[in-house]
Structure formats: C-alpha cells, structure tokens
Design a protein around this motif. Structure first.
Motif, short mmCIF file in Angstrom:
data_model
loop_
_atom_site.label_atom_id
_atom_site.label_comp_id
_atom_site.label_asym_id
_atom_site.label_seq_id
_atom_site.Cartn_x
_atom_site.Cartn_y
_atom_site.Cartn_z
N ILE A 44 1.11 -1.32 0.00
CA ILE A 44 0.12 -0.03 0.06
C ILE A 44 0.82 1.13 -0.02
CG2 ILE A 44 -1.78 1.10 1.41
CD1 ILE A 44 -2.60 -1.43 2.54
N ARG A 47 -4.14 5.99 0.52
CA ARG A 47 -5.53 5.43 0.63
C ARG A 47 -6.61 6.44 0.43
NH1 ARG A 47 -1.42 5.49 3.21
NH2 ARG A 47 -1.53 3.12 4.07
N GLY A 162 -8.73 1.45 3.77
CA GLY A 162 -9.11 2.69 2.82
C GLY A 162 -10.65 2.66 2.70
N TYR A 286 -5.40 2.12 -3.32
CA TYR A 286 -6.57 2.38 -2.18
C TYR A 286 -6.53 1.52 -1.02
CZ TYR A 286 -8.85 3.44 -6.73
OH TYR A 286 -9.29 4.07 -7.72
N GLY A 287 -5.46 0.72 -0.47
CA GLY A 287 -5.52 -0.03 0.48
C GLY A 287 -6.52 -1.31 0.56
N THR A 289 -10.25 -1.74 1.10
CA THR A 289 -11.35 -1.39 1.08
C THR A 289 -12.63 -2.02 1.39
OG1 THR A 289 -11.48 -1.39 -1.26
CG2 THR A 289 -10.96 0.67 -0.53
N SER A 293 -13.24 -3.70 -2.45
CA SER A 293 -12.09 -3.89 -3.08
C SER A 293 -12.14 -4.56 -4.22
CB SER A 293 -10.87 -4.61 -1.97
OG SER A 293 -11.00 -6.08 -2.09
#
Ligand code: UT7
Length: 332
Positions: A44, A47, A162, A286-287, A289, A293
């Motif tokens: 990552i 985010r 995120g 985005y990390g 989510t 995701s």
C-alpha cells in the motif's frame, strides 16, 4: 437451451472513491510507522478516506450509477439492489437509501454483511435470484468506509484500510451462463481474529429489567492469523471452483483477489501457478477497502481495457467472520 434459460451475465461496472488521500508518509506523523514498512509489508502507498460530510450511501450510489450506465439500462429497470457493506450509514441498513438516491423506484434493496467477502457473497446471492427467474436486473454494490471504525492510534491496523465503493450489474441472459462456478464459506471458530464488536454499557430500566446501550469498538485484528488463513484457504477455494467449472488454471485470464495485501495476492497466485501479469491489483492506491475492493479493481481493469469480452476472471474474497469464497465468471 434457448428460450427460458436463466443464465447470469455481468454487464456493467462502476466505482467511486472519496477525494481525500492519505499517503504513507502522512501516517508516519500519526503513528510509529514508515512508508518503507507499509510498502514492503503490504504494497500500500496511499488510501482514499471519506470526509466527515461524505456518506456511505452517496459513495455507493455513485458507483451504482456508473455500473447501470455501462450496462446500458436505466435505474427504473433494476429489480434488486444488494449493498454489501459492514459500515452502513444506519444500523438498519443503507440499501433503501441508495435505491432512493438512484431513483430505482421498482427495486427492492437490502444490505448484506460478510465483511471483506461481501462482494463474492453478494455475487452469489444476486445470481440465485436471477437463476430462479425471480429477477432480471440486479445491482450489486460493495461499499465500505472502514476509516470510521479504525483505531487511528493502532499502527497494526490503521495503515491498512481505505474507503470506497464498487458495483456491478448482473442481468438474466438466455445465452450462456457467465457465472461459471462459486463457493462461499464461513468459520466462526476463528471469529476473534478480526472484529469490531458491540461495546455495551449496561442501563438499568427497573429493579428487575436491565438492557445495554452502546456503540461498536474499533477494528482489532490478529494480522498474522488472518494472513495464514488467507494464504491457505484462498488457493484451496479457487481450485475447488475451477474444478466445478471444469476449467484449468491456464484458462484463467485474470485473478482479482480481495485487495488486502500484495504479499497475499502474490502468494496465492504463486500457489496456483498463475503468473504475476494475470494479477489485477490496485492495493497500492486504495489500501484495503473491504467489500469495495474487488469491484473497484474489476471496474478499473475493465475501464483501462485490460479485461476484454469473454475473459475468464477468478475472484476471491476473505475476511472477518471468518468468511471466504470464490467465484469464476466471464466478462460480458
Ligand atoms: O481484509 C481483511 C483481511 N485482512 C488481511 O488480509 C490482513 C492479513 N494480514 C496482513 O496483511 C499482515 O499480517 C499485516 C500487514 C497486517 C502485518 O504484516 P506482518 O508481516 O504479518 O507483520 P507482523 O504483524 O508480524 O508484525 C511485524 C512487526 C511487529 O514488530 P515486532 O513484534 O517484530 O517487533 C509489529 O509490531 O512489525 C510491527 N508493526 C509495524 N511496524 C511499523 C506492525 N505494524 C506496523 C506498522 N509500522 N504499521
């Protein structure tokens, strides 16, 4: 089997992200961490985080609107809206609010909670309604604002998550069924590995009756255990679904896993002997989510022209519950 055959076609995708971005360097001013640690352990880099004024419903509706437009239909043609989320704006759910925001006046809407597996569980649920002939057009949205439930002083979790929303439109087709196989699983014996539990405050009503009021605690996770679980269970469930779909690993064009950690994606692909160039990943931007995701990554890859008509996509979600599952489908 033309005529009354009820197959599932995935015909539209959409995504939405909050405009605020938090970089790894910013996090190192909040907790004892570094860009280097976060990048090398997770992949990552940044985010997106929802502002206090932003709502889950609004984010989800934006993603849903895009997916409906791509499918070439209108909101009033939707029969069902499934919102996969663990972070609704309202304890009673946000599906109906989204139905109203979209103007999907004919649709019934409900929330589905299966944490980071929510999108895969939702895809399977949507396909049941389509295959039984009950509904023609289903909007599935995966959306989460986990930043609301993160302990921003806990470096072991706050660097991971995120916010975002992704969506797909599933439609009944009289052609070939594009959902080629699926499997969904739960193991509540490992529930304590990843939680955001209710935190009660006892309140006495009368001398004999007491209740509890309260809120939810921040997310806690045993990262190592969840990592081990994911790397063991995800390849296993994908292999099972490939077998059911009578497909070989070589026939998979794209692997889209829940975007929790690049190392997990690489390990799963390696175990399945899927080459790295077939992994679709946007975890760097985005990390994690949660329920958003997979559809966010899918939507980006479709809009970038990576995923083409007829491509075979193997997807797998995993997370709290513990829950996990896989689905293999062909893009429209
Ligand atoms: O969406 C739900 C599914 N969730 C997941 O899939 C998460 C699965 N787990 C993971 O992705 C990984 O376990 C993490 C990324 C959460 C952690 O990576 P790890 O390689 O398993 O690290 P660790 O927990 O074993 O911690 C290693 C060290 C520890 O220090 P010591 O005990 O070795 O001295 C931690 O205290 O790293 C330390 N640490 C950090 N250091 C700097 C933990 N978090 C941080 C941090 N910055 N943010």
């Amino acid at each position: 089997m033309k005529g009354n055959y009820r197959g599932v076609a995935i015909t539209g995708s959409g995504g939405a992200k909050p405009s605020q971005v938090l970089q790894n360097q910013d996090l190192s001013q909040i907790v004892d961490t570094s860009d280097e640690w976060i990048r090398t352990r997770t992949g990552i880099r940044q985010r997106h985080l929802a502002k206090p004024s932003e709502s889950l419903s609004e984010l989800a509706a934006r993603a849903g609107k895009e997916a409906i437009a791509m499918a070439g239909i209108t909101p009033d043609q939707m029969d069902l809206i499934i919102l996969a989320t663990s972070t609704p704006d309202d304890l009673f759910g946000s599906g109906s609010k989204i139905q109203n925001l979209l103007g999907a006046n004919k649709a019934v809407a409900f929330d589905l909670t299966a944490a980071c597996s929510g999108f895969v569980f939702g895809l399977v649920t949507a396909s049941q309604f389509i295959r039984t002939g009950v509904y023609q057009n289903v909007l599935l949205i995966g959306a989460d604002i986990l930043s609301r439930w993160v302990d921003w002083s806990d470096r072991s979790t706050c660097v991971l998550f995120g916010d975002g929303a992704g969506a797909v439109v599933c439609q009944r087709t009289e052609e070939k069924d594009n959902l080629l196989g699926f499997e969904i699983c739960s193991d509540g014996s490992q529930n304590a590995c990843l939680n955001a539990p209710y935190c009660p405050t006892p309140a006495t009503l009368t001398s004999e009756v007491s209740v509890s009021k309260g809120t939810y605690e921040a997310i806690t996770m045993n990262g190592r255990e969840v990592y081990r679980f994911a790397v063991a269970k995800v390849p296993e469930v994908i292999e099972k679904v490939l077998f059911r779909a009578q497909l070989s690993v070589e026939q998979v064009d794209w692997l889209i896993l829940h975007q929790a950690n690049q190392r997990i994606m690489d390990a799963v692909a390696n175990r399945l002997t899927i080459p790295p160039e077939k992994i679709i990943s946007n975890v760097a931007s985005y990390g994690n989510t949660s329920a958003a995701s997979i559809p966010l990554a899918l939507n980006e890859a479709i809009r970038q022209g990576k995923i083409k008509s007829g491509d075979v996509i193997a997807t797998s979600g995993f997370g709290a519950g513990l829950t996990w599952g896989a689905a293999i489908f062909q893009w429209r």
